[in-house]
Design a protein around this motif. Structure first.
Motif, mmCIF file in Angstrom:
data_model
loop_
_atom_site.group_PDB
_atom_site.id
_atom_site.type_symbol
_atom_site.label_atom_id
_atom_site.label_comp_id
_atom_site.label_asym_id
_atom_site.label_seq_id
_atom_site.Cartn_x
_atom_site.Cartn_y
_atom_site.Cartn_z
ATOM 1 N N TYR A 1 51.357 39.560 24.960
ATOM 2 C CA TYR A 1 50.033 39.032 25.553
ATOM 3 C C TYR A 1 50.199 38.703 26.981
ATOM 4 O O TYR A 1 49.473 39.183 27.789
ATOM 5 N N ASN A 2 51.435 37.840 27.192
ATOM 6 C CA ASN A 2 51.732 37.644 28.539
ATOM 7 C C ASN A 2 51.966 38.876 29.431
ATOM 8 O O ASN A 2 51.937 38.851 30.562
ATOM 9 N N MET A 3 52.502 39.734 28.784
ATOM 10 C CA MET A 3 53.060 41.335 29.727
ATOM 11 C C MET A 3 52.071 42.050 29.541
ATOM 12 O O MET A 3 52.330 43.080 30.377
ATOM 13 N N LEU A 4 50.596 41.991 29.287
ATOM 14 C CA LEU A 4 49.476 42.888 29.547
ATOM 15 C C LEU A 4 49.487 43.378 30.893
ATOM 16 O O LEU A 4 49.280 44.548 31.300
ATOM 17 N N PRO A 5 49.203 42.390 31.963
ATOM 18 C CA PRO A 5 49.180 42.917 33.041
ATOM 19 C C PRO A 5 50.153 43.874 33.715
ATOM 20 O O PRO A 5 49.958 44.919 34.376
ATOM 21 N N SER A 6 51.455 43.647 33.523
ATOM 22 C CA SER A 6 52.588 44.300 33.838
ATOM 23 C C SER A 6 52.535 45.572 32.824
ATOM 24 O O SER A 6 53.008 46.578 33.894
ATOM 25 N N MET A 7 52.304 45.577 31.808
ATOM 26 C CA MET A 7 52.126 47.079 31.078
ATOM 27 C C MET A 7 51.028 47.879 31.815
ATOM 28 O O MET A 7 51.202 49.024 31.944
ATOM 29 N N LEU A 8 49.724 47.291 32.320
ATOM 30 C CA LEU A 8 48.949 47.872 32.972
ATOM 31 C C LEU A 8 49.297 48.409 34.220
ATOM 32 O O LEU A 8 49.145 49.737 34.472
ATOM 33 N N SER A 9 50.037 47.706 34.897
ATOM 34 C CA SER A 9 50.876 48.179 36.165
ATOM 35 C C SER A 9 51.752 49.416 35.977
ATOM 36 O O SER A 9 51.771 50.342 36.715
ATOM 37 N N GLN A 10 52.285 49.444 34.744
ATOM 38 C CA GLN A 10 53.337 50.538 34.610
ATOM 39 C C GLN A 10 52.624 51.768 34.040
ATOM 40 O O GLN A 10 52.919 52.967 34.418
ATOM 41 N N PHE A 11 51.391 51.639 33.512
ATOM 42 C CA PHE A 11 50.462 52.661 33.327
ATOM 43 C C PHE A 11 49.936 53.321 34.554
ATOM 44 O O PHE A 11 49.766 54.439 34.467
ATOM 45 N N ILE A 12 49.736 52.570 35.554
ATOM 46 C CA ILE A 12 49.353 53.036 36.712
ATOM 47 C C ILE A 12 50.375 53.910 37.422
ATOM 48 O O ILE A 12 50.349 55.121 37.978
ATOM 49 N N SER A 13 51.630 53.382 37.237
ATOM 50 C CA SER A 13 52.873 54.176 37.833
ATOM 51 C C SER A 13 52.869 55.516 36.974
ATOM 52 O O SER A 13 53.351 56.503 37.549
ATOM 53 N N THR A 14 52.619 55.429 35.789
ATOM 54 C CA THR A 14 52.683 56.608 35.011
ATOM 55 C C THR A 14 51.803 57.537 35.475
ATOM 56 O O THR A 14 51.984 58.947 35.505
ATOM 57 N N GLN B 1 44.959 42.827 37.911
ATOM 58 C CA GLN B 1 44.749 41.712 38.696
ATOM 59 C C GLN B 1 43.860 40.703 37.789
ATOM 60 O O GLN B 1 43.937 39.405 37.503
ATOM 61 N N TRP B 2 42.708 41.117 37.284
ATOM 62 C CA TRP B 2 41.584 40.517 36.417
ATOM 63 C C TRP B 2 42.237 40.000 35.280
ATOM 64 O O TRP B 2 42.021 38.807 34.850
ATOM 65 N N LEU B 3 43.024 40.869 34.469
ATOM 66 C CA LEU B 3 43.885 40.372 33.283
ATOM 67 C C LEU B 3 44.829 39.236 33.594
ATOM 68 O O LEU B 3 44.895 38.353 32.835
ATOM 69 N N GLU B 4 45.317 39.386 34.726
ATOM 70 C CA GLU B 4 46.379 38.447 34.975
ATOM 71 C C GLU B 4 45.891 37.139 35.317
ATOM 72 O O GLU B 4 46.362 36.060 34.740
ATOM 73 N N ARG B 5 44.672 37.039 36.039
ATOM 74 C CA ARG B 5 44.161 35.656 36.093
ATOM 75 C C ARG B 5 43.705 35.040 34.806
ATOM 76 O O ARG B 5 43.502 33.970 34.595
ATOM 77 N N ARG B 6 42.897 36.000 33.998
ATOM 78 C CA ARG B 6 42.273 35.607 32.885
ATOM 79 C C ARG B 6 43.504 34.773 31.897
ATOM 80 O O ARG B 6 43.388 33.716 31.410
ATOM 81 N N ILE B 7 44.476 35.483 32.043
ATOM 82 C CA ILE B 7 46.038 35.106 30.991
ATOM 83 C C ILE B 7 46.367 33.640 31.437
ATOM 84 O O ILE B 7 46.669 33.002 30.741
ATOM 85 N N ALA B 8 46.245 33.670 33.157
ATOM 86 C CA ALA B 8 46.882 32.569 33.592
ATOM 87 C C ALA B 8 45.871 31.555 33.251
ATOM 88 O O ALA B 8 46.357 29.976 33.017
ATOM 89 N N HIS B 9 44.544 31.752 33.434
ATOM 90 C CA HIS B 9 43.466 30.725 33.030
ATOM 91 C C HIS B 9 43.573 29.862 31.789
ATOM 92 O O HIS B 9 43.677 28.823 31.549
ATOM 93 N N LYS B 10 43.704 31.145 30.742
ATOM 94 C CA LYS B 10 43.923 30.832 29.447
ATOM 95 C C LYS B 10 44.826 29.996 29.037
ATOM 96 O O LYS B 10 44.994 29.168 28.248
ATOM 97 N N ARG B 11 46.141 30.287 29.784
ATOM 98 C CA ARG B 11 47.334 29.791 29.582
ATOM 99 C C ARG B 11 47.447 28.015 30.038
ATOM 100 O O ARG B 11 47.668 27.336 29.444
ATOM 101 N N LEU B 12 46.826 27.884 31.156
ATOM 102 C CA LEU B 12 46.511 26.566 31.699
ATOM 103 C C LEU B 12 45.461 25.714 31.028
ATOM 104 O O LEU B 12 45.687 24.355 30.940
ATOM 105 N N GLY B 13 44.493 26.525 30.399
ATOM 106 C CA GLY B 13 43.342 25.822 29.808
ATOM 107 C C GLY B 13 42.261 25.778 30.688
ATOM 108 O O GLY B 13 42.354 25.196 31.751
#
Length: 252
Positions: A153-166, A219-231
């Motif tokens: 779940y935490n890696m979703l932004p990084s995986m999407l970035s890897q998809f862009i590289s693909t 970037q939107w996913l990363e912000r959303r995950i960070a917001h959800k993690r912090l509460g």
């Protein structure tokens, strides 16, 4: 600039789907299909490689480490050529350029994604694994039921970035006649002959629009995950320069 719009008006269908339906599917659609299939099929391989690299058993850890370092240490073009000549020998018949490029992306992205998965697992607090082991889970059970769901779940932004590289890496499929977007642009350039700058400007802008849109999504996913993690119910701090009054003591 007007010639750019003319080329786009006359050849937008070729850039979109290639020669389909009178020929094989190509263009940006083939590029996206190839990228999606490559990243989806590479994901299970990446998880297995990451778990093997984190395994306490050397028989699993060492071969996985060698594979990851070898694949990441050579250019993608070399991997394409290896697969192009090796796969027909292994299966005893020729394969299409699309299949060759797909096999290449699975191997190549599997190695890169495995490092993303491994980093996501190692970023979790060690107490997660220790608590699971204290409850009686084995090493594999701890990874599968406790660690991986949180890490992925935490890696979703990084995986999407890897998809862009693909998506950008599929351009190398041109060397083995994969009919993706770059192949379609080169067909247009061969027809016009006198306007290579305009044709490849359209190609560059197409890749830019697709990759920039996906980058914004990451970037939107990363912000959303960070917001959800912090509460969402975090208490706001007082504004700078504003002092709170001291508490009033109750009368005895």
């Amino acid at each position: 600039m007007f010639s750019v719009f003319e080329i786009l008006r006359d050849n937008w269908l070729l850039l979109l789907v290639g020669q389909y339906p009178s020929g094989p599917l190509g263009g940006i659609v083939a590029t996206l299909i190839l990228s999606v299939l490559g990243i989806v099929l590479a994901f299970p391989l990446s998880v297995l490689l990451a778990l093997a690299r984190l395994s306490p058993w050397r028989l699993l850890r060492w071969p996985a480490t060698v594979l990851v370092y070898v694949v990441r240490g050579v250019p993608l073009l070399m991997v394409i050529l290896w697969v192009y000549f090796l796969v027909p020998i292994l299966i005893g018949r020729d394969v299409s350029g699309f299949t060759t490029m797909l096999c290449t992306l699975v191997i190549y992205e599997g190695a890169y994604l495995s490092e993303v998965v491994r980093a996501g697992i190692q970023a979790l607090p060690k107490g997660q694994a220790e608590a699971a082991r204290a409850l009686g889970h084995s090493h594999l059970g701890t990874m599968w039921f406790v660690i991986l769901p949180q890490a992925l779940y935490n890696m979703l932004p990084s995986m999407l970035s890897q998809f862009i590289s693909t998506i950008k890496e599929t351009t190398l499929g041109y060397v083995i006649n994969v009919q993706e977007l770059t192949f379609a642009a080169n067909q247009i350039n061969n027809q016009l002959l006198t306007k290579p700058f305009q044709v490849f400007f359209i190609l560059a802008m197409t890749y830019y629009v697709v990759c920039f849109s996906l980058t914004q999504l990451a970037q939107w996913l990363e912000r959303r995950i960070a917001h959800k993690r912090l509460g969402a119910a975090s208490v706001k701090a007082p504004e700078d320069g504003v002092s709170l009054p001291p508490p009033v003591a109750a009368n005895p």
